[in-house]
Design an enzyme around this catalytic site. Structure first.
Site, PDB file in Angstrom:
ATOM      1  N   GLU A 124       0.851  -1.198   0.000  1.00  0.00           N
ATOM      2  CA  GLU A 124       0.000   0.000   0.000  1.00  0.00           C
ATOM      3  C   GLU A 124       0.881   1.241   0.000  1.00  0.00           C
ATOM      4  OE1 GLU A 124      -1.874  -0.460   3.764  1.00  0.00           O
ATOM      5  OE2 GLU A 124      -3.045  -2.192   3.142  1.00  0.00           O
ATOM      6  N   LYS A 126       2.382   4.576   1.025  1.00  0.00           N
ATOM      7  CA  LYS A 126       2.368   5.152   2.370  1.00  0.00           C
ATOM      8  C   LYS A 126       2.143   6.649   2.253  1.00  0.00           C
ATOM      9  CE  LYS A 126       4.979   5.176   6.686  1.00  0.00           C
ATOM     10  NZ  LYS A 126       5.012   6.577   7.029  1.00  0.00           N
ATOM     11  N   ASP A 128       1.652  10.380   3.456  1.00  0.00           N
ATOM     12  CA  ASP A 128       2.180  11.172   4.543  1.00  0.00           C
ATOM     13  C   ASP A 128       1.071  12.070   5.062  1.00  0.00           C
ATOM     14  OD1 ASP A 128       4.126  11.823   6.232  1.00  0.00           O
ATOM     15  OD2 ASP A 128       5.200  13.165   4.873  1.00  0.00           O
ATOM     16  N   TYR A 235      -6.854   1.639   6.080  1.00  0.00           N
ATOM     17  CA  TYR A 235      -5.865   0.595   5.804  1.00  0.00           C
ATOM     18  C   TYR A 235      -5.582  -0.382   6.936  1.00  0.00           C
ATOM     19  CZ  TYR A 235      -2.916   4.142   8.053  1.00  0.00           C
ATOM     20  OH  TYR A 235      -2.414   5.063   8.907  1.00  0.00           O
ATOM     21  N   LYS A 323      10.785   3.149   2.572  1.00  0.00           N
ATOM     22  CA  LYS A 323      10.713   4.590   2.298  1.00  0.00           C
ATOM     23  C   LYS A 323      11.439   4.946   1.009  1.00  0.00           C
ATOM     24  CE  LYS A 323       9.129   6.632   6.241  1.00  0.00           C
ATOM     25  NZ  LYS A 323       9.952   7.590   6.898  1.00  0.00           N
ATOM     26  N   CYS A 417      11.668  48.515  -6.620  1.00  0.00           N
ATOM     27  CA  CYS A 417      11.659  47.381  -7.534  1.00  0.00           C
ATOM     28  C   CYS A 417      13.077  47.126  -8.033  1.00  0.00           C
ATOM     29  CB  CYS A 417      10.728  47.682  -8.708  1.00  0.00           C
ATOM     30  SG  CYS A 417      10.854  46.464 -10.025  1.00  0.00           S
ATOM     31  N   CYS A 420      13.236  48.096 -12.010  1.00  0.00           N
ATOM     32  CA  CYS A 420      13.073  49.432 -12.594  1.00  0.00           C
ATOM     33  C   CYS A 420      13.295  50.563 -11.597  1.00  0.00           C
ATOM     34  CB  CYS A 420      11.699  49.568 -13.242  1.00  0.00           C
ATOM     35  SG  CYS A 420      10.348  49.621 -12.065  1.00  0.00           S
ATOM     36  N   CYS A 435       5.736  46.436  -7.126  1.00  0.00           N
ATOM     37  CA  CYS A 435       6.395  47.494  -7.876  1.00  0.00           C
ATOM     38  C   CYS A 435       5.319  48.417  -8.444  1.00  0.00           C
ATOM     39  CB  CYS A 435       7.205  46.864  -9.010  1.00  0.00           C
ATOM     40  SG  CYS A 435       7.623  48.006 -10.329  1.00  0.00           S
ATOM     41  N   CYS A 441       8.040  49.029 -16.216  1.00  0.00           N
ATOM     42  CA  CYS A 441       8.990  48.134 -15.535  1.00  0.00           C
ATOM     43  C   CYS A 441       9.414  47.006 -16.485  1.00  0.00           C
ATOM     44  CB  CYS A 441       8.359  47.555 -14.272  1.00  0.00           C
ATOM     45  SG  CYS A 441       9.414  46.324 -13.481  1.00  0.00           S
TER      46      CYS A 441
HETATM   47  S1  IVH Z   1      -0.268   0.481   9.013  1.00  0.00           S
HETATM   48  C1  IVH Z   1       0.837  -1.178  13.211  1.00  0.00           C
HETATM   49  N1  IVH Z   1      -0.578   1.318   6.563  1.00  0.00           N
HETATM   50  O1  IVH Z   1       2.616   5.362   8.674  1.00  0.00           O
HETATM   51  C2  IVH Z   1       0.921  -0.559  11.867  1.00  0.00           C
HETATM   52  N2  IVH Z   1       0.334   2.833   8.140  1.00  0.00           N
HETATM   53  O2  IVH Z   1       5.069   4.925  10.186  1.00  0.00           O
HETATM   54  C3  IVH Z   1      -0.079   0.516  11.664  1.00  0.00           C
HETATM   55  N3  IVH Z   1       0.779   5.062   7.226  1.00  0.00           N
HETATM   56  O3  IVH Z   1       1.239   5.584  11.878  1.00  0.00           O
HETATM   57  C4  IVH Z   1       0.133   1.327  10.476  1.00  0.00           C
HETATM   58  N4  IVH Z   1       0.071   4.637   5.188  1.00  0.00           N
HETATM   59  O4  IVH Z   1       0.347   7.132   9.993  1.00  0.00           O
HETATM   60  C5  IVH Z   1      -0.153   1.637   7.796  1.00  0.00           C
HETATM   61  N5  IVH Z   1      -0.975   1.923   4.366  1.00  0.00           N
HETATM   62  C6  IVH Z   1      -0.559   2.229   5.584  1.00  0.00           C
HETATM   63  C7  IVH Z   1      -0.067   3.516   5.897  1.00  0.00           C
HETATM   64  C8  IVH Z   1       0.381   3.775   7.194  1.00  0.00           C
HETATM   65  C9  IVH Z   1       0.575   5.568   5.984  1.00  0.00           C
HETATM   66  C10 IVH Z   1       1.357   5.833   8.340  1.00  0.00           C
HETATM   67  C11 IVH Z   1       0.546   5.796   9.602  1.00  0.00           C
HETATM   68  C12 IVH Z   1       1.426   5.116  10.595  1.00  0.00           C
HETATM   69  C13 IVH Z   1       2.773   5.474  10.062  1.00  0.00           C
HETATM   70  C14 IVH Z   1       3.819   4.515  10.556  1.00  0.00           C
END
Ligand code: IVH
Length: 688
Positions: A124, A126, A128, A235, A323, A417, A420, A435, A441
């Site tokens: 999946e 990840k 942010d 998730y 990552k 500016c 000019c 400006c 200008c």
């Molecule tokens: S599973 C026990 N699945 O990543 C595991 N986390 O670094 C629970 N995150 O706290 C997390 N996508 O905020 C899981 N597909 C995904 C995720 C995910 C983003 C984040 C989440 C977690 C952090 C861990």
């Protein structure tokens, strides 16, 4: 700090001292990140601190501290929200940074299980964002909390209810009690739009989409959350009164059936050796995704195996986050350069010691505006933290003050500016300094010429940005009037590289064809600030002819004149826009350029028509929340002038809801009824 000492060479005393220091530093950065949503160091630097801590602990297990960062997950709680204890702790994930570390994870898991056959994994992306726990009782959403410190989070139920992708009720059969976990996030585009609104309002801008999502969810007033476009991908599971699936993949399917969004890029991998190809595929797709991701999470699919694998300290043995290389980096800021835009806005740009940020060489970053420089106290010579989110313009996140040169001085924003020498002024309450040089200008000229020939203006085919720049450099174009002298150079143009007789002739014909132009296109093409296509049309219809408009504007420059009052009272114009126009006409050089241009053209008289051709004609519009660029009556008058009907309450018949700050029940109602909502900025774009 002792971080330069190889771990093998550390004495016990040094190790103890460094662990104490690391505990303090990591706690500090956790608080900056989780509690204040304002990170001070890059994710990569943070991960390095944690790794160093873990490595020292591995060598000196007796020195592991009670407050060791490896036993903690996130930051402390911000006050203001009630606390909610999670029935099942919300833990974190271990990271892998390359294929080798990923393989080690698989080997460890298989060894733990005593298996040799390959692992079936779910992959999946990840995201942010920030993780949340949603509790459903008898299919109804009853509570929701942030992760907090992993065992106790903040009760953000009211805020979560404003998010469309958090179902109020689960569809179909569900256990009597179930906790569903997922990531709340904001798209890159919404993040940029939100920051623009924040900057314009003089409010703080968010460092990245994650902080914007966190800041938006952790609002004490749910109406603010409602006005922010948050989404959720589900998730994971927490507590459940009965089992819902035998595999994680099947669980994701159930989540979809219940009405959750599951990341559509998630895949079932039969074999762990497929992970590397998936990792590459997602990293290539990354910049094209609408949201930020920082890696891929791989989870053992079989939930029975997950149970057996269990947890070690704060992370599961059945999942790993692989990552991507960091998209943050630190580098030295060499110079702050001021860029001048079409309307004269001065934008500070950081010229940097080039640095690789997530695979892209970055030598420049935006500093937003004057206040942002002051707020972050960014100085020439500073070492700065840079960030690139997907294909978003790189930005300076913060300054590493420890590395500031002793002789550095605070940056002072220019009040003239740089292109000019005209005064650059900043009206009270506005974030941007501009400006005042207008058409004279040189830095604004190219931008203005580009605007002048653009589709809604003079619409001259064959004159792209690059050509304008080239002809400008050649000295052929000073102002827009010179465009109409280009046909005299047809022969010369034909001989240029990339041109030929046919293309030169076509260009010259296109230019000649535009010598006759409507008044509204003409006014719009001038590129006066706040005079977009809609306002240009209003002015053209009101004043009818170029001669009349020119004379009236000239007279309206006089404060208190009848003409000024008339201008301000045109429905949809208002005092701010009136002032932009009169400022333009107060400048003698602008008038000279205007007259020179008009002499080349036949400007058609505008016809008084109804507003039936506007985008919002015949539509029903509701405004809600505090509007920032116009007053409520002004917004209403403008919408009505364009043929829209403005009402106070949202119903099925409503076509658009324009959502300002602090919007509440109306925004929610719109979401419930599926009525289109838009931000004030989107509205402005539609009507200008
Ligand atoms: S599973 C026990 N699945 O990543 C595991 N986390 O670094 C629970 N995150 O706290 C997390 N996508 O905020 C899981 N597909 C995904 C995720 C995910 C983003 C984040 C989440 C977690 C952090 C861990």
């Amino acid at each position: 700090m002792n971080s330069a000492i190889p771990i093998d060479a550390l004495t016990e005393a040094e190790a103890a001292e460094e662990l104490a220091q690391l505990a303090r530093d990591i706690a500090h950065h956790d608080a900056a990140y989780h509690t204040h949503d304002a990170p001070e160091i890059s994710d990569a630097d943070y991960d390095a601190l944690r790794q160093r801590n873990a490595a020292i602990e591995a060598r000196f297990p007796t020195l592991i501290r009670a407050d060791s960062p490896s036993a903690r997950v996130g930051g402390a709680l911000e006050s203001g929200f009630a606390k909610l204890r999670h029935r099942v702790p919300m833990l974190s994930l271990d990271n892998a940074f390359d294929a080798m570390e990923f393989t080690e994870f698989c080997t460890r898991a298989k060894r733990f299980l005593g298996r040799t056959e390959p692992l079936t994994l779910v992959a999946e992306p990840k995201i942010d964002g920030l993780s949340i726990n949603l509790t459903y009782e008898h299919g109804r959403f009853v509570r929701g909390a942030t992760r907090g410190d992993g065992s106790e989070g903040e009760d953000v139920t009211a805020n979560l209810r404003t998010i469309q992708s958090v179902p109020a009720e689960l569809l179909g059969k569900a256990p009597a009690l179930i906790e569903i976990r997922g990531e709340v996030f904001i798209t890159k585009a919404d993040f940029l739009a939100l920051n623009q609104i924040q900057a314009q309002a003089g409010a703080r801008v968010f460092a990245n989409p994650r902080n914007a999502a966190a800041g938006s969810l952790r609002q004490l007033d749910p109406r603010i959350t409602a006005s922010r476009p948050l989404s959720l991908f589900a998730y994971a599971q927490g507590e459940s009164s009965e089992p819902v699936a035998a595999t994680h993949w099947a669980y994701l399917q159930r989540l979809k059936d219940w009405g959750f969004d599951v990341n559509p890029l998630s895949r079932l991998l039969d074999n762990e050796t497929d992970a590397e190809a998936f990792q590459i595929k997602i990293s290539l797709a990354r910049s094209g995704l609408g949201y930020d991701i920082d890696g891929v999470v791989y989870k053992v699919d079989d939930l029975g195996l997950q149970r057996r694998l269990g947890f070690v300290s704060r992370t599961p043995r059945w999942a790993i986050a692989w990552k991507f290389p960091a998209e943050q980096a630190t580098t030295v800021l060499r110079e702050i350069r001021i860029q001048v835009g079409r309307t004269g806005a001065l934008t500070p740009v950081a010229e940097l010691e080039p640095v690789n940020v997530g695979g892209v060489l970055v030598a420049r970053a935006t500093l937003h505006n004057e206040d942002e420089i002051t707020r972050k106290d960014v100085r020439v010579g500073d070492t700065v933290v840079l960030q690139r989110a997907g294909d978003v313009i790189p930005q300076v996140v913060s300054v590493v003050t420890e590395r500031r040169p002793a002789d550095s001085v605070a940056y002072s924003f220019p009040d003239v500016c740089p292109a000019c020498g005209s005064h650059a002024v900043r009206p009270p309450g506005e974030a941007v300094r501009r400006c005042t040089g207008g058409l004279i200008c040189p830095a604004q000229r190219v931008e203005r010429l580009i605007h002048f020939v653009s589709r809604p203006a003079f619409d001259i085919d064959g004159l792209g940005d690059k050509t304008i720049q080239e002809f400008f450099n050649e000295g052929w174009l000073h102002g827009p009037a010179d465009l109409f002298k280009l046909p005299e150079r047809e022969g010369e143009i034909a001989k240029r590289e990339g041109w030929g007789k046919v293309s030169a002739r076509n260009l010259c014909r296109a230019i000649v064809a535009r010598r006759t132009i409507t008044l509204e296109r003409f006014i719009f093409a001038l590129g006066i600030r706040r005079i977009g296509a809609t306002n240009a049309k209003l002015l053209a219809r009101h004043y009818g002819t170029f001669a009349n408009w020119r004379a009236q504007m000239f007279a309206a420059s006089q404060i208190g004149s009848d003409e000024r009052v008339e201008l301000g009272s045109i429905s949809g114009i208002g005092p701010t826009i009136a002032e932009e126009l009169t400022d333009f006409f107060a400048e003698a050089r602008n008038i000279a350029a205007l007259d020179e241009l008009a002499a080349e053209l036949t400007i058609e008289e505008a016809v008084h028509a109804d507003a039936s051709d506007s985008l919002i004609a015949g539509k029903t519009v509701v405004f809600t929340g505090t509007l920032e660029t116009m007053t409520r009556p002004e917004a209403k008058a403008r919408a009505e002038a364009l043929g829209a009907k403005v009402t106070d309450s949202v119903s099925k018949k409503t076509d658009f809801v324009v959502v300002g700050v602090d919007a509440g029940s109306k925004a929610r109602k719109a979401a419930e009824l599926g009525v289109r909502t838009m931000t004030e900025a989107e509205w402005q774009e539609m009507v200008s």
